[in-house]
Design a protein around this motif. Structure first.
Motif, PDB file in Angstrom:
ATOM      1  N   THR A 100      62.619  13.958  26.197  1.00 17.47           N
ATOM      2  CA  THR A 100      61.970  12.730  25.761  1.00 17.47           C
ATOM      3  C   THR A 100      62.748  12.169  24.573  1.00 17.47           C
ATOM      4  OG1 THR A 100      60.490  13.522  24.011  1.00 17.47           O
ATOM      5  CG2 THR A 100      59.808  13.919  26.291  1.00 17.47           C
ATOM      6  N   PRO A 101      62.527  10.927  24.204  1.00 21.58           N
ATOM      7  CA  PRO A 101      63.249  10.351  23.061  1.00 21.58           C
ATOM      8  C   PRO A 101      63.017  11.093  21.747  1.00 21.58           C
ATOM      9  CG  PRO A 101      62.296   8.615  24.395  1.00 21.58           C
ATOM     10  CD  PRO A 101      61.748   9.903  24.925  1.00 21.58           C
ATOM     11  N   THR A 102      61.927  11.833  21.657  1.00 25.98           N
ATOM     12  CA  THR A 102      61.619  12.559  20.414  1.00 25.98           C
ATOM     13  C   THR A 102      61.833  14.057  20.535  1.00 25.98           C
ATOM     14  OG1 THR A 102      59.284  12.597  21.079  1.00 25.98           O
ATOM     15  CG2 THR A 102      59.990  10.823  19.606  1.00 25.98           C
ATOM     16  N   GLY A 103      62.468  14.494  21.622  1.00 22.72           N
ATOM     17  CA  GLY A 103      62.743  15.912  21.788  1.00 22.72           C
ATOM     18  C   GLY A 103      62.159  16.455  23.074  1.00 22.72           C
ATOM     19  N   PRO A 104      62.420  17.720  23.387  1.00 21.48           N
ATOM     20  CA  PRO A 104      61.951  18.296  24.641  1.00 21.48           C
ATOM     21  C   PRO A 104      60.435  18.486  24.659  1.00 21.48           C
ATOM     22  CG  PRO A 104      62.975  19.976  23.280  1.00 21.48           C
ATOM     23  CD  PRO A 104      63.221  18.675  22.594  1.00 21.48           C
ATOM     24  N   LEU A 105      59.879  18.356  25.835  1.00 20.39           N
ATOM     25  CA  LEU A 105      58.476  18.660  26.093  1.00 20.39           C
ATOM     26  C   LEU A 105      58.449  19.834  27.068  1.00 20.39           C
ATOM     27  CD1 LEU A 105      55.385  17.875  26.013  1.00 20.39           C
ATOM     28  CD2 LEU A 105      55.856  16.555  28.094  1.00 20.39           C
ATOM     29  N   LEU A 106      57.797  20.927  26.673  1.00 14.97           N
ATOM     30  CA  LEU A 106      57.749  22.125  27.498  1.00 14.97           C
ATOM     31  C   LEU A 106      56.417  22.182  28.242  1.00 14.97           C
ATOM     32  CD1 LEU A 106      59.280  24.745  25.031  1.00 14.97           C
ATOM     33  CD2 LEU A 106      60.442  23.255  26.676  1.00 14.97           C
ATOM     34  N   LEU A 107      56.480  22.455  29.532  1.00 17.60           N
ATOM     35  CA  LEU A 107      55.299  22.522  30.382  1.00 17.60           C
ATOM     36  C   LEU A 107      55.200  23.908  31.006  1.00 17.60           C
ATOM     37  CD1 LEU A 107      52.916  21.218  31.954  1.00 17.60           C
ATOM     38  CD2 LEU A 107      54.616  20.460  33.648  1.00 17.60           C
ATOM     39  N   HIS A 108      54.071  24.574  30.780  1.00 20.94           N
ATOM     40  CA  HIS A 108      53.783  25.884  31.377  1.00 20.94           C
ATOM     41  C   HIS A 108      52.687  25.727  32.422  1.00 20.94           C
ATOM     42  CE1 HIS A 108      56.045  28.364  28.447  1.00 20.94           C
ATOM     43  NE2 HIS A 108      55.706  27.429  27.584  1.00 20.94           N
ATOM     44  N   ASN A 109      52.907  26.322  33.579  1.00 15.30           N
ATOM     45  CA  ASN A 109      51.936  26.306  34.674  1.00 15.30           C
ATOM     46  C   ASN A 109      51.554  27.748  34.998  1.00 15.30           C
ATOM     47  OD1 ASN A 109      50.395  25.724  36.952  1.00 15.30           O
ATOM     48  ND2 ASN A 109      52.156  25.312  38.262  1.00 15.30           N
ATOM     49  N   PHE A 110      50.279  28.111  34.750  1.00 17.81           N
ATOM     50  CA  PHE A 110      49.814  29.488  34.904  1.00 17.81           C
ATOM     51  C   PHE A 110      48.746  29.619  35.986  1.00 17.81           C
ATOM     52  CE2 PHE A 110      51.569  30.349  30.689  1.00 17.81           C
ATOM     53  CZ  PHE A 110      51.907  31.703  30.763  1.00 17.81           C
ATOM     54  N   TYR A 111      48.792  30.755  36.673  1.00 12.11           N
ATOM     55  CA  TYR A 111      47.694  31.193  37.535  1.00 12.11           C
ATOM     56  C   TYR A 111      47.334  32.618  37.119  1.00 12.11           C
ATOM     57  CZ  TYR A 111      45.095  32.665  41.693  1.00 12.11           C
ATOM     58  OH  TYR A 111      44.131  33.164  42.539  1.00 12.11           O
ATOM     59  N   VAL A 112      46.285  32.739  36.320  1.00 10.65           N
ATOM     60  CA  VAL A 112      45.864  34.038  35.781  1.00 10.65           C
ATOM     61  C   VAL A 112      45.120  34.812  36.865  1.00 10.65           C
ATOM     62  CG1 VAL A 112      44.329  35.123  34.083  1.00 10.65           C
ATOM     63  CG2 VAL A 112      45.801  33.209  33.411  1.00 10.65           C
ATOM     64  N   PRO A 113      45.299  36.133  36.938  1.00  9.28           N
ATOM     65  CA  PRO A 113      44.567  36.923  37.942  1.00  9.28           C
ATOM     66  C   PRO A 113      43.061  36.697  37.863  1.00  9.28           C
ATOM     67  CG  PRO A 113      46.242  38.264  36.873  1.00  9.28           C
ATOM     68  CD  PRO A 113      46.215  36.970  36.140  1.00  9.28           C
ATOM     69  N   ALA A 114      42.421  36.684  39.025  1.00 11.79           N
ATOM     70  CA  ALA A 114      40.975  36.440  39.068  1.00 11.79           C
ATOM     71  C   ALA A 114      40.200  37.623  38.502  1.00 11.79           C
ATOM     72  CB  ALA A 114      40.537  36.141  40.494  1.00 11.79           C
ATOM     73  N   GLY A 115      40.615  38.842  38.829  1.00 13.11           N
ATOM     74  CA  GLY A 115      39.991  40.006  38.222  1.00 13.11           C
ATOM     75  C   GLY A 115      38.995  40.759  39.073  1.00 13.11           C
ATOM     76  N   GLY A 116      38.802  40.353  40.324  1.00 12.79           N
ATOM     77  CA  GLY A 116      37.878  41.094  41.174  1.00 12.79           C
ATOM     78  C   GLY A 116      36.422  40.856  40.802  1.00 12.79           C
ATOM     79  N   ASP A 117      35.570  41.837  41.129  1.00 12.55           N
ATOM     80  CA  ASP A 117      34.124  41.632  41.022  1.00 12.55           C
ATOM     81  C   ASP A 117      33.420  42.497  39.984  1.00 12.55           C
ATOM     82  OD1 ASP A 117      34.102  39.712  43.117  1.00 12.55           O
ATOM     83  OD2 ASP A 117      34.148  41.330  44.596  1.00 12.55           O
ATOM     84  N   VAL A 118      34.009  43.621  39.613  1.00  9.22           N
ATOM     85  CA  VAL A 118      33.325  44.562  38.720  1.00  9.22           C
ATOM     86  C   VAL A 118      33.980  44.515  37.343  1.00  9.22           C
ATOM     87  CG1 VAL A 118      32.656  46.979  38.339  1.00  9.22           C
ATOM     88  CG2 VAL A 118      32.775  46.060  40.676  1.00  9.22           C
ATOM     89  N   PRO A 119      33.253  44.101  36.300  1.00  8.83           N
ATOM     90  CA  PRO A 119      33.854  43.941  34.970  1.00  8.83           C
ATOM     91  C   PRO A 119      33.950  45.255  34.198  1.00  8.83           C
ATOM     92  CG  PRO A 119      31.572  43.248  34.898  1.00  8.83           C
ATOM     93  CD  PRO A 119      31.851  43.627  36.335  1.00  8.83           C
ATOM     94  N   ASP A 120      34.658  46.205  34.798  1.00 10.02           N
ATOM     95  CA  ASP A 120      34.825  47.531  34.190  1.00 10.02           C
ATOM     96  C   ASP A 120      36.245  47.991  34.491  1.00 10.02           C
ATOM     97  OD1 ASP A 120      34.892  50.310  33.609  1.00 10.02           O
ATOM     98  OD2 ASP A 120      32.732  50.483  33.932  1.00 10.02           O
ATOM     99  N   VAL A 121      37.061  48.153  33.468  1.00 10.15           N
ATOM    100  CA  VAL A 121      38.465  48.503  33.690  1.00 10.15           C
ATOM    101  C   VAL A 121      38.617  49.883  34.302  1.00 10.15           C
ATOM    102  CG1 VAL A 121      39.293  46.963  31.880  1.00 10.15           C
ATOM    103  CG2 VAL A 121      38.715  49.338  31.322  1.00 10.15           C
ATOM    104  N   ALA A 122      37.636  50.768  34.085  1.00 10.01           N
ATOM    105  CA  ALA A 122      37.712  52.113  34.651  1.00 10.01           C
ATOM    106  C   ALA A 122      37.436  52.118  36.145  1.00 10.01           C
ATOM    107  CB  ALA A 122      36.726  53.040  33.933  1.00 10.01           C
ATOM    108  N   LEU A 123      36.694  51.115  36.607  1.00  9.39           N
ATOM    109  CA  LEU A 123      36.299  51.063  38.018  1.00  9.39           C
ATOM    110  C   LEU A 123      37.058  50.006  38.816  1.00  9.39           C
ATOM    111  CD1 LEU A 123      32.409  51.315  37.563  1.00  9.39           C
ATOM    112  CD2 LEU A 123      34.016  53.177  38.086  1.00  9.39           C
ATOM    113  N   ASN A 124      37.704  49.090  38.127  1.00 11.96           N
ATOM    114  CA  ASN A 124      38.300  47.935  38.797  1.00 11.96           C
ATOM    115  C   ASN A 124      39.695  47.673  38.245  1.00 11.96           C
ATOM    116  OD1 ASN A 124      38.952  45.461  39.943  1.00 11.96           O
ATOM    117  ND2 ASN A 124      37.229  44.352  39.053  1.00 11.96           N
ATOM    118  N   ASP A 125      40.705  48.064  39.006  1.00 16.01           N
ATOM    119  CA  ASP A 125      42.088  47.853  38.587  1.00 16.01           C
ATOM    120  C   ASP A 125      42.424  46.372  38.440  1.00 16.01           C
ATOM    121  OD1 ASP A 125      42.533  50.561  38.542  1.00 16.01           O
ATOM    122  OD2 ASP A 125      43.456  50.637  40.525  1.00 16.01           O
ATOM    123  N   LYS A 126      41.789  45.529  39.252  1.00 14.64           N
ATOM    124  CA  LYS A 126      42.065  44.096  39.168  1.00 14.64           C
ATOM    125  C   LYS A 126      41.605  43.526  37.834  1.00 14.64           C
ATOM    126  CE  LYS A 126      41.884  43.168  44.143  1.00 14.64           C
ATOM    127  NZ  LYS A 126      41.175  42.408  45.213  1.00 14.64           N
TER     128      LYS A 126
END
Length: 270
Positions: A100-126
């Motif tokens: 751009t005339p005032t310098g670069p513009l950086l654009l990040h596009n992310f898709y974060v993992p959904a994480g499955g169904d069980v909110p317990d890291v010991a039971l759900n690897d996702k």
């Protein structure tokens, strides 16, 4: 003149290409960031997208899962020195640099993992992977403070009470659990502003996703804000408007996410 930027979890690019064509005709975005394209690179419909006028395209995909793409009418340089998150090459992040005339513009596009169904890291690897992913991204931005940057995508976290249809009922449902929302706060804190909540006050309900399980999604309105637009503070005075295209959820064969459009008063160098 503004850069019109659209972000959308399209939930299969090839399946919903007609919807993308319809969106383009109605809103004429300069740049589109897609998530969950679900197409391997050799089968990416490049010619069809270039026929719409998106001459500059950057994508990373895999068969049936994940996948991100940046489509642009404006020239850009792909960001090639990005990390491989959690040592998995699972096509969840790409970036582009616009001049751009005032310098670069950086654009990040992310898709974060959904994480499955069980909110317990010991039971759900996702779920464990989702938390690890956000932790790693946060450390990277902490070590590489963002400047003149826009971050968009399906981040699969609804951080605020009014980002979900029921804060109390969803506190133990993945996408709104305290381990996720606290991590998102840390991520934003590396140098971003939640631009959607700059336009729509945090006291108002705001959703971008409605489950396919809701037969009448509009009547029940049990939504969540999983899709985000963040800007660094040095760009906030350039933000003109943000619009959530809720009606797209009611189109034939829709994604369960709807597009979000941001108008930013920066004209990249052609």
């Amino acid at each position: 003149m503004c850069m019109r930027l659209m972000t959308w979890n399209i939930n299969s690019l090839r399946l919903r290409l007609p919807l993308l064509q319809r969106l383009d005709a109605q809103h004429r975005p300069d740049v589109i960031c897609l998530q969950e394209t679900k197409v391997s690179d050799p089968l990416f419909p490049l010619q069809a997208l270039q026929a719409l006028g998106f001459e500059h395209v950057h994508f990373a995909g895999m068969k049936s899962y994940n996948g991100v793409a940046i489509l642009s009418r404006l020239p850009f340089t792909p960001m090639t020195e990005l990390p491989v998150w959690c040592q998995r090459n699972d096509c969840r992040h790409i970036g582009a640099a616009f001049e751009t005339p005032t310098g670069p513009l950086l654009l990040h596009n992310f898709y974060v993992p959904a994480g499955g169904d069980v909110p317990d890291v010991a039971l759900n690897d996702k779920f464990a992977h989702k938390l690890d992913f956000v932790d790693e991204v946060t450390r990277w931005f902490t070590d590489t403070p963002p400047r003149r940057s826009v971050l968009v995508g399906d981040l699969n976290i609804a951080p605020l009470e009014q980002d979900v249809w029921s804060h109390k009922q969803l506190l133990n449902v993945i996408s709104h659990t305290p381990p996720e929302t606290s991590r998102m706060a840390d991520w934003i804190g590396t140098g971003f502003v939640d631009a959607m909540r700059h336009i729509v006050p945090p006291s108002e309900k705001l959703y971008t996703w409605w489950s396919y399980r809701n037969r009448d999604w509009r009547a029940s309105n049990r939504g969540r804000r999983l899709d985000h637009v963040w800007l660094t503070p040095d760009l906030m005075d350039r933000l003109k408007d943000i619009e959530v295209l809720q009606d797209v959820r009611g189109w034939e064969s829709p994604s369960d996410h709807v597009p979000v459009i941001a108008d930013i008063d920066i004209v990249p160098t052609a």
